[in-house]
Design a protein around this motif. Structure first.
Motif, PDB file in Angstrom:
ATOM      1  N   MET A   1       0.851  -1.442   0.008  1.00  0.00           N
ATOM      2  CA  MET A   1       0.013   0.048   0.037  1.00  0.00           C
ATOM      3  C   MET A   1       0.754   1.153   0.094  1.00  0.00           C
ATOM      4  O   MET A   1       1.847   1.463   0.849  1.00  0.00           O
ATOM      5  CB  MET A   1      -1.000   0.020   1.325  1.00  0.00           C
ATOM      6  N   ILE A   2       0.534   2.151  -0.840  1.00  0.00           N
ATOM      7  CA  ILE A   2       1.218   3.618  -0.726  1.00  0.00           C
ATOM      8  C   ILE A   2       0.283   4.560  -0.505  1.00  0.00           C
ATOM      9  O   ILE A   2      -1.061   4.766  -1.137  1.00  0.00           O
ATOM     10  CB  ILE A   2       1.765   4.013  -2.232  1.00  0.00           C
ATOM     11  N   ASN A   3       0.586   5.329   0.411  1.00  0.00           N
ATOM     12  CA  ASN A   3      -0.501   6.800   0.869  1.00  0.00           C
ATOM     13  C   ASN A   3       0.164   7.674   0.033  1.00  0.00           C
ATOM     14  O   ASN A   3       1.317   8.189   0.105  1.00  0.00           O
ATOM     15  CB  ASN A   3      -0.232   6.907   2.215  1.00  0.00           C
ATOM     16  N   VAL A   4      -0.557   8.503  -0.819  1.00  0.00           N
ATOM     17  CA  VAL A   4      -0.376   9.570  -1.507  1.00  0.00           C
ATOM     18  C   VAL A   4      -0.526  10.781  -0.528  1.00  0.00           C
ATOM     19  O   VAL A   4      -1.971  11.026  -0.137  1.00  0.00           O
ATOM     20  CB  VAL A   4      -0.720   9.609  -2.890  1.00  0.00           C
ATOM     21  N   LEU A   5       0.294  11.731  -0.339  1.00  0.00           N
ATOM     22  CA  LEU A   5       0.046  12.822   0.719  1.00  0.00           C
ATOM     23  C   LEU A   5      -0.002  14.192  -0.160  1.00  0.00           C
ATOM     24  O   LEU A   5       0.939  14.604  -0.446  1.00  0.00           O
ATOM     25  CB  LEU A   5       1.052  12.875   1.960  1.00  0.00           C
ATOM     26  N   MET A   6      -0.986  15.005   0.004  1.00  0.00           N
ATOM     27  CA  MET A   6      -1.194  16.333  -0.831  1.00  0.00           C
ATOM     28  C   MET A   6      -1.662  17.392   0.097  1.00  0.00           C
ATOM     29  O   MET A   6      -2.641  17.052   0.946  1.00  0.00           O
ATOM     30  CB  MET A   6      -2.044  16.091  -1.790  1.00  0.00           C
ATOM     31  N   CYS A   7      -1.049  18.503   0.248  1.00  0.00           N
ATOM     32  CA  CYS A   7      -1.405  19.742   0.755  1.00  0.00           C
ATOM     33  C   CYS A   7      -2.030  20.749  -0.143  1.00  0.00           C
ATOM     34  O   CYS A   7      -1.293  20.844  -0.999  1.00  0.00           O
ATOM     35  CB  CYS A   7      -0.398  20.308   1.821  1.00  0.00           C
ATOM     36  N   CYS A  80      -2.458  10.256   8.618  1.00  0.00           N
ATOM     37  CA  CYS A  80      -2.924   9.278   7.672  1.00  0.00           C
ATOM     38  C   CYS A  80      -2.649   7.914   8.185  1.00  0.00           C
ATOM     39  O   CYS A  80      -1.878   7.754   9.344  1.00  0.00           O
ATOM     40  CB  CYS A  80      -2.028   9.360   6.292  1.00  0.00           C
ATOM     41  N   GLU A  81      -3.357   6.839   7.808  1.00  0.00           N
ATOM     42  CA  GLU A  81      -3.140   5.500   8.375  1.00  0.00           C
ATOM     43  C   GLU A  81      -1.650   4.858   7.832  1.00  0.00           C
ATOM     44  O   GLU A  81      -1.121   5.331   6.973  1.00  0.00           O
ATOM     45  CB  GLU A  81      -4.326   4.567   7.723  1.00  0.00           C
ATOM     46  N   SER A  82      -1.544   3.783   8.326  1.00  0.00           N
ATOM     47  CA  SER A  82      -0.257   3.296   8.084  1.00  0.00           C
ATOM     48  C   SER A  82      -0.045   2.557   6.727  1.00  0.00           C
ATOM     49  O   SER A  82      -1.174   2.260   6.337  1.00  0.00           O
ATOM     50  CB  SER A  82       0.520   2.278   9.088  1.00  0.00           C
ATOM     51  N   ALA A  83       0.945   2.638   6.073  1.00  0.00           N
ATOM     52  CA  ALA A  83       0.971   2.062   4.782  1.00  0.00           C
ATOM     53  C   ALA A  83       2.541   1.766   4.560  1.00  0.00           C
ATOM     54  O   ALA A  83       3.312   1.920   5.544  1.00  0.00           O
ATOM     55  CB  ALA A  83       0.757   3.163   3.774  1.00  0.00           C
ATOM     56  N   ASP A  84       2.900   0.896   3.406  1.00  0.00           N
ATOM     57  CA  ASP A  84       4.257   0.412   3.260  1.00  0.00           C
ATOM     58  C   ASP A  84       5.100   1.790   2.743  1.00  0.00           C
ATOM     59  O   ASP A  84       6.264   1.669   3.281  1.00  0.00           O
ATOM     60  CB  ASP A  84       4.458  -0.570   2.100  1.00  0.00           C
ATOM     61  N   TYR A  85       4.631   2.603   1.822  1.00  0.00           N
ATOM     62  CA  TYR A  85       5.146   3.805   1.568  1.00  0.00           C
ATOM     63  C   TYR A  85       4.533   4.844   1.512  1.00  0.00           C
ATOM     64  O   TYR A  85       3.062   4.701   1.563  1.00  0.00           O
ATOM     65  CB  TYR A  85       5.709   3.526   0.098  1.00  0.00           C
ATOM     66  N   TYR A  86       5.100   6.120   1.307  1.00  0.00           N
ATOM     67  CA  TYR A  86       4.482   7.308   1.455  1.00  0.00           C
ATOM     68  C   TYR A  86       4.949   8.205   0.394  1.00  0.00           C
ATOM     69  O   TYR A  86       6.180   8.554   0.430  1.00  0.00           O
ATOM     70  CB  TYR A  86       4.591   8.053   2.668  1.00  0.00           C
ATOM     71  N   ALA A  87       4.042   8.781  -0.544  1.00  0.00           N
ATOM     72  CA  ALA A  87       4.464   9.930  -1.740  1.00  0.00           C
ATOM     73  C   ALA A  87       3.971  11.035  -1.484  1.00  0.00           C
ATOM     74  O   ALA A  87       2.853  11.182  -1.265  1.00  0.00           O
ATOM     75  CB  ALA A  87       3.899   9.170  -3.049  1.00  0.00           C
ATOM     76  N   PHE A  88       4.874  11.966  -1.564  1.00  0.00           N
ATOM     77  CA  PHE A  88       4.454  13.345  -1.228  1.00  0.00           C
ATOM     78  C   PHE A  88       3.987  14.013  -2.787  1.00  0.00           C
ATOM     79  O   PHE A  88       4.712  13.749  -3.734  1.00  0.00           O
ATOM     80  CB  PHE A  88       5.837  14.253  -0.865  1.00  0.00           C
ATOM     81  N   SER A  89       3.035  14.842  -2.641  1.00  0.00           N
ATOM     82  CA  SER A  89       2.203  15.268  -4.040  1.00  0.00           C
ATOM     83  C   SER A  89       2.071  16.896  -3.691  1.00  0.00           C
ATOM     84  O   SER A  89       1.659  17.141  -2.832  1.00  0.00           O
ATOM     85  CB  SER A  89       1.340  14.594  -4.311  1.00  0.00           C
ATOM     86  N   ASP A  90       2.495  17.592  -4.903  1.00  0.00           N
ATOM     87  CA  ASP A  90       2.141  18.789  -4.824  1.00  0.00           C
ATOM     88  C   ASP A  90       0.588  18.868  -5.471  1.00  0.00           C
ATOM     89  O   ASP A  90       0.263  17.965  -6.188  1.00  0.00           O
ATOM     90  CB  ASP A  90       2.975  19.595  -5.742  1.00  0.00           C
ATOM     91  N   GLN A  91       0.153  20.042  -5.273  1.00  0.00           N
ATOM     92  CA  GLN A  91      -1.363  20.202  -6.000  1.00  0.00           C
ATOM     93  C   GLN A  91      -1.394  20.591  -7.354  1.00  0.00           C
ATOM     94  O   GLN A  91      -2.496  20.705  -7.849  1.00  0.00           O
ATOM     95  CB  GLN A  91      -1.956  21.295  -5.152  1.00  0.00           C
ATOM     96  N   ASP A  92      -0.492  20.884  -7.995  1.00  0.00           N
ATOM     97  CA  ASP A  92      -0.474  21.471  -9.594  1.00  0.00           C
ATOM     98  C   ASP A  92       0.572  20.693 -10.461  1.00  0.00           C
ATOM     99  O   ASP A  92       0.525  21.237 -11.454  1.00  0.00           O
ATOM    100  CB  ASP A  92      -0.198  22.865  -9.450  1.00  0.00           C
ATOM    101  N   ASP A  93       1.065  19.711 -10.118  1.00  0.00           N
ATOM    102  CA  ASP A  93       1.886  18.969 -10.976  1.00  0.00           C
ATOM    103  C   ASP A  93       1.085  17.852 -11.694  1.00  0.00           C
ATOM    104  O   ASP A  93      -0.134  17.991 -11.377  1.00  0.00           O
ATOM    105  CB  ASP A  93       3.161  18.320 -10.233  1.00  0.00           C
ATOM    106  N   VAL A  94       1.608  17.123 -12.741  1.00  0.00           N
ATOM    107  CA  VAL A  94       1.215  16.140 -13.297  1.00  0.00           C
ATOM    108  C   VAL A  94       2.031  15.024 -13.214  1.00  0.00           C
ATOM    109  O   VAL A  94       3.202  14.854 -13.647  1.00  0.00           O
ATOM    110  CB  VAL A  94       0.642  16.228 -14.687  1.00  0.00           C
ATOM    111  N   TRP A  95       1.499  13.817 -12.742  1.00  0.00           N
ATOM    112  CA  TRP A  95       2.555  12.713 -12.620  1.00  0.00           C
ATOM    113  C   TRP A  95       2.386  11.635 -13.858  1.00  0.00           C
ATOM    114  O   TRP A  95       1.418  11.449 -14.442  1.00  0.00           O
ATOM    115  CB  TRP A  95       1.939  11.686 -11.472  1.00  0.00           C
TER     116      TRP A  95
END
Length: 318
Positions: A1-7, A80-95
């Motif tokens: 599981m990966i949690n993506v974190l966005m502010c 956030c809940e626990s996960a294997d990994y955590y990915a930081f995200s900006d609000q205005d990029d494109v992945w």
């Protein structure tokens, strides 16, 4: 599981494109946690629409109305809940659609997958990747290549942020180590602290694929994209006569006070403390000024740094 974190904060113009790119990821075992920092535009309306469309994927995190950067990221990382990994995200990029897939593969290939299929052998782990600098309409400005992490050492990560948060994924061991420091209110930038902590206590994995279109808005592009003269002007305004270098020095000293994640070698701690200023006498001032190791990758950046050493910038009371 990966949690993506966005502010988010007043990001109505572009946030839909970023949310679409995250929802389109080929790696499907993820959750997206979004923490808004007091937007006054339509950002939260858009976020709530996605939360309704993807209730199993999008989670809205509540919190203080305006923590600001970087505390908003520490807050969502904690909540956030626990996960294997955590990915930081900006609000205005494109992945790139394969970003999370490649991150999970790279981390697994590093031998950090447990026998039960989960992630972790106890080592803090940081994954970083290359990206494209783009204008507001996602037109390519340049390709940003971070380079092999083998070139990193204990000194050249001090005054140069090797990678930005939006191209980072961390594992649960690194998350736990960071959260034990109670970082809200300490003005510790999440990208810099992840680099320092992983370098001294874990491992940094580099992926040379360009996996994010980093949107540089007009003001940012103008500030950084107009040649040597503009760069010199910015060094003068922001560092030599501004507060940016002073904030960096305070950040370094705060890091050295965090006992669990600061460098374990006393020699490194003493060097970092000297270079960040602190209390100065003539001997310390001269040793700092004449430091024999290059500390920034560009010649201009190194010159600006030495000018600040000459001026005694960063010393307590200056």
């Amino acid at each position: 599981m990966i949690n993506v974190l966005m502010c988010t904060y007043n990001g109505e113009k572009y946030i839909g494109q970023q949310l679409d790119s995250i929802m389109a990821q080929t790696y499907r075992d993820f959750r997206l946690y979004i923490r808004d920092d007091g937007s006054t535009d339509a950002t939260m309306r858009i976020v709530n629409e996605y939360a309704e469309r993807f209730p199993e994927k999008v989670k809205v995190v509540s919190g203080a109305s305006h923590l600001g950067y970087p505390d908003c990221f520490w807050d969502v990382l904690e909540k956030c809940e626990s996960a294997d990994y955590y990915a930081f995200s900006d609000q205005d990029d494109v992945w790139d659609e394969h970003k999370l897939e490649y991150a999970a593969e790279k981390m697994g290939d590093a031998g950090l997958v447990a026998s039960d299929g989960g992630a972790g052998d106890g080592r803090p782990l940081l994954y970083i990747h290359d990206y494209d600098n783009c204008d507001g309409e996602l037109g390519l400005i340049s390709r940003h290549c971070l380079g092999d992490v083998a070139v990193l050492d204990e000194m050249n990560i001090l005054f140069y942020t090797y990678a930005s948060g939006f191209c980072m994924v961390i594992n649960n061991a690194l998350r736990d180590l960071l959260l034990r420091q109670n970082l809200v209110g300490k003005a510790m930038y999440h990208d810099e602290l992840c680099i320092w902590t992983a370098y001294f206590h874990g491992k940094i994995l580099y992926d040379d694929r360009n996996l994010t279109k980093y949107r540089r808005h007009e003001a940012t592009y103008t500030e950084y994209g107009n040649g040597v003269g503009t760069l010199i002007s910015n060094w003068l305004r922001r560092e030599i006569f501004g507060d940016e270098f002073l904030l960096k020095c305070r950040l370094i000293r705060t890091f050295l006070s965090l006992k669990e994640i600061r460098p374990s070698e006393k020699r490194v701690c003493r060097s970092w403390l000297l270079l960040s200023g602190g209390r100065m006498n003539f001997a310390r001032y001269f040793k700092r000024l004449c430091w024999g190791h290059r500390l920034r990758p560009s010649a201009g950046g190194e010159v600006a740094l030495r000018i600040m050493f000459l001026m005694g910038r960063g010393a307590v009371g200056k």
